[in-house]
Design a protein around this motif. Structure first.
Motif, PDB file in Angstrom:
ATOM      1  N   ILE A 198     -58.041  11.482 -16.221  1.00 26.19           N
ATOM      2  CA  ILE A 198     -58.526  12.759 -16.763  1.00 26.19           C
ATOM      3  C   ILE A 198     -58.236  13.895 -15.788  1.00 26.19           C
ATOM      4  CG2 ILE A 198     -60.596  14.054 -17.390  1.00 26.19           C
ATOM      5  CD1 ILE A 198     -61.740  11.516 -18.580  1.00 26.19           C
ATOM      6  N   ARG A 199     -58.588  13.701 -14.540  1.00 24.51           N
ATOM      7  CA  ARG A 199     -58.352  14.747 -13.537  1.00 24.51           C
ATOM      8  C   ARG A 199     -56.863  14.920 -13.273  1.00 24.51           C
ATOM      9  NH1 ARG A 199     -61.604  17.107  -9.591  1.00 24.51           N
ATOM     10  NH2 ARG A 199     -60.359  18.693  -8.514  1.00 24.51           N
ATOM     11  N   GLY A 200     -56.131  13.808 -13.253  1.00 24.83           N
ATOM     12  CA  GLY A 200     -54.692  13.919 -13.031  1.00 24.83           C
ATOM     13  C   GLY A 200     -53.999  14.713 -14.121  1.00 24.83           C
TER      14      GLY A 200
ATOM     15  N   PRO B 137     -65.261  17.311 -15.086  1.00 27.68           N
ATOM     16  CA  PRO B 137     -64.338  16.449 -14.341  1.00 27.68           C
ATOM     17  C   PRO B 137     -63.512  17.200 -13.290  1.00 27.68           C
ATOM     18  CG  PRO B 137     -63.504  16.849 -16.551  1.00 27.68           C
ATOM     19  CD  PRO B 137     -64.884  17.412 -16.517  1.00 27.68           C
ATOM     20  N   MET B 138     -63.549  18.532 -13.324  1.00 27.92           N
ATOM     21  CA  MET B 138     -62.768  19.302 -12.349  1.00 27.92           C
ATOM     22  C   MET B 138     -63.496  19.470 -11.020  1.00 27.92           C
ATOM     23  SD  MET B 138     -59.969  19.737 -13.792  1.00 27.92           S
ATOM     24  CE  MET B 138     -59.204  20.838 -12.601  1.00 27.92           C
ATOM     25  N   GLY B 139     -64.741  19.063 -10.940  1.00 24.67           N
ATOM     26  CA  GLY B 139     -65.473  19.173  -9.688  1.00 24.67           C
ATOM     27  C   GLY B 139     -65.282  17.951  -8.804  1.00 24.67           C
TER      28      GLY B 139
ATOM     29  N   THR C 178     -54.852   2.019 -18.802  1.00 23.45           N
ATOM     30  CA  THR C 178     -54.533   3.087 -17.858  1.00 23.45           C
ATOM     31  C   THR C 178     -54.345   4.436 -18.541  1.00 23.45           C
ATOM     32  OG1 THR C 178     -53.448   1.514 -16.370  1.00 23.45           O
ATOM     33  CG2 THR C 178     -52.878   3.827 -16.091  1.00 23.45           C
ATOM     34  N   LEU C 179     -53.676   4.443 -19.688  1.00 25.83           N
ATOM     35  CA  LEU C 179     -53.216   5.702 -20.275  1.00 25.83           C
ATOM     36  C   LEU C 179     -53.927   6.095 -21.562  1.00 25.83           C
ATOM     37  CD1 LEU C 179     -49.423   5.071 -19.594  1.00 25.83           C
ATOM     38  CD2 LEU C 179     -50.873   6.763 -18.456  1.00 25.83           C
ATOM     39  N   ALA C 180     -54.919   5.329 -21.996  1.00 26.87           N
ATOM     40  CA  ALA C 180     -55.654   5.701 -23.208  1.00 26.87           C
ATOM     41  C   ALA C 180     -56.294   7.074 -23.054  1.00 26.87           C
ATOM     42  CB  ALA C 180     -56.727   4.650 -23.515  1.00 26.87           C
ATOM     43  N   ALA C 181     -56.873   7.335 -21.876  1.00 24.46           N
ATOM     44  CA  ALA C 181     -57.505   8.636 -21.648  1.00 24.46           C
ATOM     45  C   ALA C 181     -56.479   9.763 -21.665  1.00 24.46           C
ATOM     46  CB  ALA C 181     -58.254   8.629 -20.318  1.00 24.46           C
ATOM     47  N   VAL C 182     -55.280   9.490 -21.167  1.00 21.06           N
ATOM     48  CA  VAL C 182     -54.221  10.507 -21.174  1.00 21.06           C
ATOM     49  C   VAL C 182     -53.810  10.813 -22.611  1.00 21.06           C
ATOM     50  CG1 VAL C 182     -51.888  11.047 -20.382  1.00 21.06           C
ATOM     51  CG2 VAL C 182     -53.438   9.729 -18.906  1.00 21.06           C
ATOM     52  N   TYR C 183     -53.643   9.775 -23.421  1.00 20.97           N
ATOM     53  CA  TYR C 183     -53.300   9.982 -24.832  1.00 20.97           C
ATOM     54  C   TYR C 183     -54.385  10.782 -25.533  1.00 20.97           C
ATOM     55  CZ  TYR C 183     -52.489   9.033 -29.762  1.00 20.97           C
ATOM     56  OH  TYR C 183     -52.290   9.180 -31.126  1.00 20.97           O
ATOM     57  N   ALA C 184     -55.649  10.391 -25.323  1.00 22.88           N
ATOM     58  CA  ALA C 184     -56.754  11.088 -25.992  1.00 22.88           C
ATOM     59  C   ALA C 184     -56.816  12.548 -25.579  1.00 22.88           C
ATOM     60  CB  ALA C 184     -58.073  10.374 -25.671  1.00 22.88           C
TER      61      ALA C 184
ATOM     62  N   ALA D 256     -63.889   9.731 -23.220  1.00 23.52           N
ATOM     63  CA  ALA D 256     -64.624   8.613 -22.635  1.00 23.52           C
ATOM     64  C   ALA D 256     -64.902   7.540 -23.674  1.00 23.52           C
ATOM     65  CB  ALA D 256     -65.931   9.117 -22.023  1.00 23.52           C
ATOM     66  N   LEU D 257     -65.253   7.952 -24.883  1.00 20.45           N
ATOM     67  CA  LEU D 257     -65.489   6.978 -25.956  1.00 20.45           C
ATOM     68  C   LEU D 257     -64.197   6.287 -26.367  1.00 20.45           C
ATOM     69  CD1 LEU D 257     -68.018   8.934 -28.197  1.00 20.45           C
ATOM     70  CD2 LEU D 257     -68.480   6.849 -26.888  1.00 20.45           C
ATOM     71  N   PHE D 258     -63.095   7.024 -26.402  1.00 18.90           N
ATOM     72  CA  PHE D 258     -61.801   6.460 -26.766  1.00 18.90           C
ATOM     73  C   PHE D 258     -61.406   5.353 -25.785  1.00 18.90           C
ATOM     74  CE2 PHE D 258     -57.172   6.294 -27.145  1.00 18.90           C
ATOM     75  CZ  PHE D 258     -56.973   6.424 -28.511  1.00 18.90           C
ATOM     76  N   ALA D 259     -61.822   5.507 -24.524  1.00 21.24           N
ATOM     77  CA  ALA D 259     -61.488   4.498 -23.514  1.00 21.24           C
ATOM     78  C   ALA D 259     -62.493   3.362 -23.468  1.00 21.24           C
ATOM     79  CB  ALA D 259     -61.397   5.158 -22.139  1.00 21.24           C
ATOM     80  N   SER D 260     -63.767   3.625 -23.774  1.00 21.86           N
ATOM     81  CA  SER D 260     -64.803   2.601 -23.619  1.00 21.86           C
ATOM     82  C   SER D 260     -65.060   1.783 -24.882  1.00 21.86           C
ATOM     83  CB  SER D 260     -66.113   3.240 -23.155  1.00 21.86           C
ATOM     84  OG  SER D 260     -66.570   4.208 -24.077  1.00 21.86           O
ATOM     85  N   LEU D 261     -64.928   2.395 -26.057  1.00 22.98           N
ATOM     86  CA  LEU D 261     -65.180   1.662 -27.302  1.00 22.98           C
ATOM     87  C   LEU D 261     -64.279   0.436 -27.466  1.00 22.98           C
ATOM     88  CD1 LEU D 261     -65.864   4.438 -29.983  1.00 22.98           C
ATOM     89  CD2 LEU D 261     -67.476   2.747 -29.078  1.00 22.98           C
ATOM     90  N   PRO D 262     -62.999   0.515 -27.116  1.00 24.40           N
ATOM     91  CA  PRO D 262     -62.149  -0.677 -27.265  1.00 24.40           C
ATOM     92  C   PRO D 262     -62.639  -1.879 -26.461  1.00 24.40           C
ATOM     93  CG  PRO D 262     -60.793   1.273 -26.991  1.00 24.40           C
ATOM     94  CD  PRO D 262     -62.199   1.690 -26.729  1.00 24.40           C
ATOM     95  N   VAL D 263     -63.155  -1.635 -25.254  1.00 26.51           N
ATOM     96  CA  VAL D 263     -63.636  -2.751 -24.430  1.00 26.51           C
ATOM     97  C   VAL D 263     -64.864  -3.382 -25.075  1.00 26.51           C
ATOM     98  CG1 VAL D 263     -64.456  -3.416 -22.152  1.00 26.51           C
ATOM     99  CG2 VAL D 263     -62.707  -1.646 -22.367  1.00 26.51           C
ATOM    100  N   LEU D 264     -65.771  -2.544 -25.584  1.00 28.58           N
ATOM    101  CA  LEU D 264     -66.953  -3.064 -26.262  1.00 28.58           C
ATOM    102  C   LEU D 264     -66.567  -3.844 -27.516  1.00 28.58           C
ATOM    103  CD1 LEU D 264     -69.319   0.031 -25.972  1.00 28.58           C
ATOM    104  CD2 LEU D 264     -69.603  -2.154 -24.819  1.00 28.58           C
ATOM    105  N   ALA D 265     -65.662  -3.278 -28.298  1.00 29.38           N
ATOM    106  CA  ALA D 265     -65.225  -3.955 -29.521  1.00 29.38           C
ATOM    107  C   ALA D 265     -64.542  -5.276 -29.193  1.00 29.38           C
ATOM    108  CB  ALA D 265     -64.285  -3.046 -30.310  1.00 29.38           C
TER     109      ALA D 265
END
Length: 419
Positions: A31-33, A155-157, A219-225, A236-245
């Motif tokens: 996200i920061r990158g 996230p910029m802090g 690695t790149l789901a957050a970049v795509y989102a 954050a949900l786009f990256a975390s929901l798949p692991v839970l599912a």
């Protein structure tokens, strides 16, 4: 049950703190990158660096622990993990972040192996399954909570770099004050590709391409989102929901694979993942709800493949070699994890965000074709000869010690040549 859990509660707490910090650290970087203008290829190399360090940690931690002991080794791992994330805040460049991410992967693998070996030592045969299940749930909850923390601030802090460093340091405390006896030496993995291939070609071929797909997405789901315009909370949900599912889907999929040819189930799951790949590539959905639903379905498919493959490999393995087979395949998965983020990152330069799912679709397509070929050329294992399907955490969070904790005691020996 409470009497069985109480002696390992400190170790579970240490693992939870470790995974909580890792959840924050793993999501803040892409996200920061992205916000700092890093290219997709550079962000992909962060995942490659982490996977390289993680594999190195799995291989090098056992001899390190043998020399200096469990507590000192864990202290070194947690300290350097904290240092890596803090230095990432000082040097906001890919040239610094890639090797620092490799250091994080190395430390994370080493720390996890030490905690898991301690848990394995304290788990008697009657409670091992329950302790492993609780350990998996605690880690899943902690990792997800770490990712969702990013919805609470900017996230910029500097906050989301300081927080994981704090929790990495706090993870030191439970093991440092533990009165548990020092566990046995860690299990060592000797990668023998020829023996693994003879045991199960589908497992070796499949786990490599699952490593490519899963690590690229992780690695790149957050970049795509972020590129399709989702807010930080949705990212954050786009990256975390798949692991839970993926965690929840393993129960019905595992039940199914115990009752039919596991390769057929693997093909079905891979076809589901491929269908979602094609939706992302061709339809390019924009609605937040649609993207989150698709990401959950995708995670339910991709994170269920690894335990199916491990179970299939153990169906063909000689008795008493489950740990060696699973450990060897974990290393093959790690090799795929090194390649996946790098390939997907470079693919996202000419193809945009869809490059992530183009890479994943190619991996899933090749897996499907090879599995179908093997179904035609090798008979399925009889139901009574099958190994037990063991639900697993996301494979990139597993170490060779995870298998020891799940199935029993490990030994430092090579994988048998035949299977």
């Amino acid at each position: 049950m409470f009497r069985q859990i109480l002696p390992v509660s400190a170790l579970l707490l240490g693992s939870a703190l470790l995974l909580f910090a890792g959840g924050i650290n793993g999501l803040i970087l892409p996200i920061r990158g992205t916000a700092e203008g890093f290219s997709a290829s550079s962000l992909g190399l962060l995942g490659t660096g982490w996977a390289f360090g993680y594999v190195a940690g799995c291989l090098m931690t056992p001899p390190l622990v043998g020399k200096v002991g469990h507590i000192r080794s864990f202290g070194v791992m947690a300290a350097f993990a904290a240092v890596a994330v803090l230095v990432s805040l000082i040097f906001l460049t890919p040239c610094a972040w890639i090797p620092l991410r490799a250091l994080s992967g190395f430390c994370f693998a080493g720390a996890a192996m030490i905690v898991e070996s301690w848990l394995s030592e304290r788990a008697d045969p009657s409670s091992r399954g329950r302790i492993f299940g609780l350990y998996t749930m605690v880690n899943l909850a902690a990792s997800t909570a770490g990712q969702l923390v990013l919805t609470l601030g900017d996230p910029m802090g500097f906050l989301f770099f300081i927080l994981p460093a704090i929790f990495y340091c706090l993870a030191l405390v439970p093991t440092a004050i533990s009165t548990t006896e020092v566990p046995k030496p860690l299990v060592s993995v000797r990668l023998d590709l020829k023996a693994l291939w003879r045991n199960s070609p589908v497992a070796v071929f499949g786990v490599f391409f699952v490593g490519i797909s899963n690590s690229a997405f992780g690695t790149l789901a957050a970049v795509y989102a972020d590129r399709i315009g989702l807010a930080v909370a949705s990212v954050a949900l786009f990256a975390s929901l798949p692991v839970l599912a993926g965690a929840f889907s393993q129960v019905p999929i595992g039940w199914m694979s115990d009752r039919m040819d596991r390769r057929v189930v693997l093909v079905g799951v891979a076809l589901t993942a491929l269908a979602v790949d094609l939706v992302f590539i061709l339809l390019r959905p924009e609605a937040v709800e649609v993207n989150l639903a698709l990401s959950a379905l995708f995670g339910a498919a991709i994170y269920a493949m690894y335990p199916i493959i491990i179970a299939h490999a153990n169906d063909h393995a000689p008795e008493g070699t489950a740990i060696q087979v699973s450990g060897g395949l974990l290393m093959v998965f790690g090799l795929g994890s090194i390649a996946g983020p790098m390939v997907a990152g470079f693919s996202m330069t000419p193809f945009g965000g869809q490059g992530l799912f183009i890479t994943s679709a190619l991996a899933h397509g090749l897996l499907i074709l090879f599995a179908i070929f093997r179904i035609w050329t090798r008979a399925a294992v009889e139901a009574e000869d099958k190994a037990v399907f063991v639900p697993s955490p996301a494979a990139r969070a597993m170490t060779p010690e995870t298998t020891v904790l799940a199935v029993g005691e490990g030994e430092d020996r090579e994988l048998p040549a035949e299977g």
